[in-house]
Design an enzyme around this catalytic site. Structure first.
Site, mmCIF file in Angstrom:
data_model
loop_
_atom_site.group_PDB
_atom_site.id
_atom_site.type_symbol
_atom_site.label_atom_id
_atom_site.label_comp_id
_atom_site.label_asym_id
_atom_site.label_seq_id
_atom_site.Cartn_x
_atom_site.Cartn_y
_atom_site.Cartn_z
ATOM 1 N N ASP A 1 74.781 -14.013 0.243
ATOM 2 C CA ASP A 1 75.103 -15.450 0.236
ATOM 3 C C ASP A 1 76.214 -15.752 1.236
ATOM 4 O O ASP A 1 77.373 -15.699 0.887
ATOM 5 C CB ASP A 1 75.511 -15.868 -1.166
ATOM 6 C CG ASP A 1 75.841 -17.343 -1.269
ATOM 7 O OD1 ASP A 1 75.489 -18.090 -0.341
ATOM 8 O OD2 ASP A 1 76.464 -17.740 -2.270
ATOM 9 N N GLU B 1 79.838 -24.428 3.683
ATOM 10 C CA GLU B 1 78.829 -24.752 2.663
ATOM 11 C C GLU B 1 79.409 -24.547 1.278
ATOM 12 O O GLU B 1 79.190 -25.344 0.373
ATOM 13 C CB GLU B 1 77.585 -23.882 2.862
ATOM 14 C CG GLU B 1 76.391 -24.304 2.005
ATOM 15 C CD GLU B 1 76.371 -23.676 0.618
ATOM 16 O OE1 GLU B 1 75.521 -24.068 -0.178
ATOM 17 O OE2 GLU B 1 77.220 -22.814 0.312
ATOM 18 N N GLU B 2 80.152 -23.460 1.127
ATOM 19 C CA GLU B 2 80.671 -23.105 -0.201
ATOM 20 C C GLU B 2 81.714 -24.112 -0.695
ATOM 21 O O GLU B 2 82.110 -24.074 -1.848
ATOM 22 C CB GLU B 2 81.272 -21.694 -0.178
ATOM 23 C CG GLU B 2 80.267 -20.591 0.165
ATOM 24 C CD GLU B 2 79.238 -20.328 -0.933
ATOM 25 O OE1 GLU B 2 79.213 -21.077 -1.926
ATOM 26 O OE2 GLU B 2 78.453 -19.387 -0.777
HETATM 27 ZN ZN LIG Z 1 74.888 -19.943 -0.237
#
Ligand SMILES: [Zn+2]
Length: 502
Positions: free
Chosen positions: A258, A290-291
């Site tokens: 991820d 994104e996180e």
């Molecule tokens: Zn992700």
């Protein structure tokens, strides 16, 4: 003039002047190898290892990831490569939580302030959404609150009003709990714990006083960061295939599945594509932050749709967007976003069903099963859906437990998270599933080859996007109330969905 070819670092030969065939699915797939995928993943692992174990945006590990991507893409001499800079508030922390003499793992609630608290752990009534739920004993102690119904921010504010020194939210479904308070505010130190820890500590509280300490050591600062954009020099730039993955990890770990897997998957396709000609331009988008709420992708779309500058016509040039966020989960399913809404009654813009169907046909042609994945709006495709762009992608799963049915279809272990290292230090190069990684990257090759030649079956974008946004909000308001998420990320996107809500 350049000489006919140069050999790039990764071994791909670029050939600026010589003849290149039109891209085909078979030929592009044949250039995808597990060795390259793992070598790229190891590069990201090395970057994390050299930078404190993470690639969180604005930090050394992420900046080095951005540099690595820019350098690799520029060396291919096949793309126009650019970076898009923006500034966002970064918030992260280390958390130490001890109760009844035992140390427990606790997840940071983004935007929680730093602080130390010690006192008794006091169980809060109901769901802790209003001050009246808090017993008087909370004052001067640590509030222990169930997840559910309202936002973590509401619970934290109510705890503060009741005089709590800190707030700990325990999960109401299996699995660890972290999330976000949605922004800076007058909160006590606030963290989350798993349902398992919650059950253990509730039993301990029922049996007597539980002494606890919580130490949150948080960083909050404005950080400059970059999206990386690479578009084929060739092809029709008014009819663009876009594909993306995010380049940042969480603060807690290196983020190799991820989303190192998506990053390296599409980078491998970017390298392979240099051997071919395309009819439609192909744009690779590597998202930052994104996180922290899909910040990079939303920033990018705001620059394309005229919100920041320019005009909305740039949006319509993107004929399709493919998102790859976690494609090598250790206990994987082969998930395809439900573009036509047949599985979850929530479809993407017209054309998304075609994208889904094309992915399905790929797996079926190779004799592999697949399952639909809900557009939870918890990854970067959300910005594209909101702008009416047909979207799809692959997802092999995060913290959700594998079902018996899924174990029968895909192997692996039922009752275990699809990625038990999700947002943890264990999300390393050693915990990628090789079969899923290779197969999914070949699947990306198949779709890229198809749309690089033709968008048949995918209508052009029209501008019904504002209505769409409203629809998305309604839909996810509903899901939030049920706490019903198929996917994974901790986000506070502009729709107000996601883990801001308990
Ligand atoms: Zn992700």
């Amino acid at each position: 003039m350049k000489t006919a070819s140069i050999v790039a670092a990764a071994g791909f030969v670029t050939c600026a002047l010589c003849y290149k065939p039109l891209v085909s699915s078979k030929k592009l797939q044949n250039l995808v190898t597990l060795e390259d995928l793992l070598a790229g993943s190891q590069d990201l692992q090395d970057i994390a290892d050299a930078n404190g174990g993470n690639r969180a945006f604005g930090g050394g590990g992420h900046n080095a990831t951005v540099d690595y991507l820019v350098k690799t893409l520029e060396e291919l001499d096949y793309y126009d490569v650019s970076t898009q800079q923006f500034v966002e508030l970064f918030s992260a922390a280390t958390v130490d939580f001890t109760a009844a003499g035992t140390e427990y793992s606790a997840g940071y609630m983004t935007y929680s302030p730093s602080g130390q608290a010690s006192g008794s752990l006091i169980q809060v009534n109901n769901l802790g959404c209003i001050v009246a739920d808090f017993p008087a004993a909370v004052s001067g102690n640590i509030a222990f609150i169930s997840r559910g119904e309202c936002t973590f921010a509401q619970k934290a504010l109510a705890a503060k009003s009741a005089g709590a020194l800190a707030a700990i939210v325990y999960n109401n479904v299996p699995g660890t709990l972290s999330g976000t308070l949605g922004g800076v505010g007058d909160y006590p130190p606030t963290v989350g714990v798993s349902k398992e820890i919650g059950d253990t500590l509730l039993a301990a509280i029922a049996a007597g006083t539980v002494a606890a300490t919580l130490d949150v050591n948080a960083i909050q600062e404005n950080r400059t960061t970059w999206n990386v954009i690479a578009e084929t020099k060739g092809g029709d730039h008014s009819n663009v295939l876009a594909l993306g993955g995010h380049t940042d990890s969480v603060f807690a770990g290196p983020g190799i599945n991820d989303d190192g897997s998506g990053t390296i998957g599409i980078l491998t396709i970017a390298k392979a594509l240099t051997k071919f000609k395309v009819k439609n331009a192909v744009r690779f988008l590597f998202w930052s932050a994104e996180e922290f709420g899909k910040l990079g992708s939303f920033h990018y779309l705001r620059t394309l749709n005229g919100t920041i500058s320019g005009n909305a016509s740039e949006v319509a040039k993107i004929r399709a967007y493919l998102n790859f966020d976690m494609i090598a989960s250790p206990n994987y399913v082969l998930g395809i976003y439900d573009g036509d809404g047949s599985a979850f009654n929530f479809s993407g813009p017209p054309g998304s069903g075609t994208i889904e169907k094309d992915f399905e046909l790929f797996y079926e042609s190779k004799g592999f099963p697949h399952v639909p994945a809900l557009f939870t709006m918890r990854s970067d495709y959300a910005a594209f859906l909101e702008n009416g762009i047909p979207s799809g992608g692959l997802f092999t799963g995060a913290e959700v437990l594998k079902t018996e049915e899924e174990a029968e279809l895909f192997g692996g272990e039922a009752g275990v998270a699809l990625d038990e290292n999700y947002h943890q230090p264990g999300d390393t190069v050693d915990n990628l599933n090789h079969e899923a990684f290779l197969l999914n990257t070949q699947s990306i090759a198949n779709s890229v080859a198809k749309y690089a030649l033709s968008f048949e079956g995918i209508p052009a974008v029209n501008s019904t996007l504002r209505k769409r946004h409203a629809h998305v909000q309604r839909h996810f308001g509903h899901l939030s109330a049920r706490g019903d998420y198929g996917h994974s990320h901790v986000h506070h996107g502009p729709c107000g969905e996601s883990a801001v809500v308990a």
